[in-house]
Design an enzyme around this catalytic site. Sequence first.
Site, short mmCIF file in Angstrom:
data_model
loop_
_atom_site.label_atom_id
_atom_site.label_comp_id
_atom_site.label_asym_id
_atom_site.label_seq_id
_atom_site.Cartn_x
_atom_site.Cartn_y
_atom_site.Cartn_z
N ASP A 76 0.86 -1.18 0.00
CA ASP A 76 0.00 0.00 0.00
C ASP A 76 0.90 1.23 0.00
OD1 ASP A 76 -2.97 -0.72 0.47
OD2 ASP A 76 -1.95 -1.96 1.96
N ARG A 84 4.20 2.49 3.00
CA ARG A 84 4.96 1.44 3.68
C ARG A 84 6.46 1.71 3.62
NH1 ARG A 84 0.40 0.97 5.66
NH2 ARG A 84 -1.11 -0.47 4.77
N HIS A 176 -11.66 1.80 -3.25
CA HIS A 176 -12.19 0.52 -2.78
C HIS A 176 -13.58 0.36 -3.39
CE1 HIS A 176 -9.42 2.17 0.26
NE2 HIS A 176 -9.06 0.91 0.51
N HIS A 188 -11.97 -1.54 8.81
CA HIS A 188 -11.05 -2.38 9.58
C HIS A 188 -11.72 -2.80 10.89
CE1 HIS A 188 -8.22 -0.30 6.89
NE2 HIS A 188 -7.43 -1.34 7.06
N ASP A 262 -9.98 -6.62 -0.34
CA ASP A 262 -9.21 -5.96 0.71
C ASP A 262 -8.84 -7.07 1.69
OD1 ASP A 262 -8.03 -3.97 2.25
OD2 ASP A 262 -9.74 -2.63 2.15
#
Length: 518
Positions: A76, A84, A176, A188, A262
């Site tokens: 990501d 990252r 998304h 999440h 995801d």
Amino acid sequence: MSKVTLEEKLGQLFVVGFNGKKVPKEMKELIEKYHVGNIILFARNIGTPDEVKALTTELQQIAARFQEKPLLICVDQENGVVRRLSKGTTILPGAMATAATNQSDYAFELGRICGEELMELGINWNLAPVLDVNNNADNPVIGVRSFGENPEKVAELGRKSMLGLQAGGMVTTLKHFPGHGDTNIDSHLGLPTIPHSLERLEKVELVPFKACIEAGADTVMSAHIHFPVLEKNEGTPATLSKSVITGLLREQLGFDGVVTTDCMEMDAISKTIGTEKGAVVALQAGIDLIMISHRQDRQVGAIEEVKRALEAGEITEEVIDAAYERVMKLKRKYLTFDAKEAISIQDTAQAHQQIAEEVYQKSITVEKSHAIPLSKEESLLVLEPKTPQLTGAEDSLNGDLALGKALNTFSNVLDIQPFPQSLDGIEVLTENHQKIIVGLVSATQDPMQIKVVEKLVSLGKEVIVIGMRSPYDIQVIPENVKTYLNTYEFSYPALIAAGSVLFGDTIATGKAPVTLTY
């Protein structure tokens, strides 16, 4: 090659993650025994550029002994607040900062730079761009990861970002689907519902996806969100919905590329249907890649659960074959085990840095300008907030703030203090200063930040605010704060650009890509 077995096909339909900067034996087993063909890296796997290159090289060397095509290795790297890689790579502006420049060509350039640097490290798949239209000020997980609230502008910037990444050699991901912008729950942590009509979705949420699919999208990532107008079964997210993945994305929008989930360990899946059973339902819905980022027991469990479903006739080999062929078609287009002549990140660092700094400078947005420019000789108090890890998409390693360090490059008479965690002692802390620079990080989600600003105003202080993430913070602070800048992110280059404006070295030209009322 010899005929591909069913087990080998199944392995190509999973994306897995692991801990550490070296390949653990568990990961070797997943590639060798379970034929897993795709990897996701997080900050926990990232060291220096040399360490990352060594990791990806070892992974591909293992895969080369068992698989026809290289591993897809993804991260990501949206840039901005979700990234990252940092050490040894160019820190690039995120989506909303890029949009604030009002120059869409920057999206292409930043995408190209990002793609080139990832490729140099052996990473060939970026989970970007974000195409969510952020039209909900209370959205806790998208926000500045979006290019803004205007569907057409998100489409334009998203398309150019995608094409730039592809020009850099990268497999790209639209996310998304079918849209995470108008939620007030982080998927999440729960299952959001978006209750809009199909007409509204077609006018807003789907506009960027249509544009990028038409421009040659590689992969699309599904959202763990329930859309009642598209899926009648309450509590079924888009990831598990055949009407969304097959009906809407494939049949109506004509997308014939790879669809990935995801992470299937997010609470919207793992705490409802479960990661393992969810893998079966996702494949039935038309998904090609099942992403399980963390736990090996869930990774192996999901593969075994799909095998069980095949034996029980719950899922057909035709479904597996179709997904496998789409994945392999993508790999044949982008990936080869043949080594290319490497370009060192150091060789391109200066040119990449120059473009990044230019975008950061043009992104700074002044909403209120009363005290600008500040004197470099005047002693000012700076209240520097600690950065929370605000969403499940972010890494804490990128959370160290440097507002004081950035502003000290313009003035060496600043008094840098941590942001107060209560109202006690504020009078003493501020008694020697009339002008106070306050850094805010998503104050809309942290009432203490608002209370501190209100207290400073009540004490008669002149408060200069730098909104270091959410542009919506200006809507919740006292209106008699007369100086306010937005940077859209708290990265050091963004704060340097803010300091340059604040102390009069440059003039801000950025414009917020979302509507602000104050």
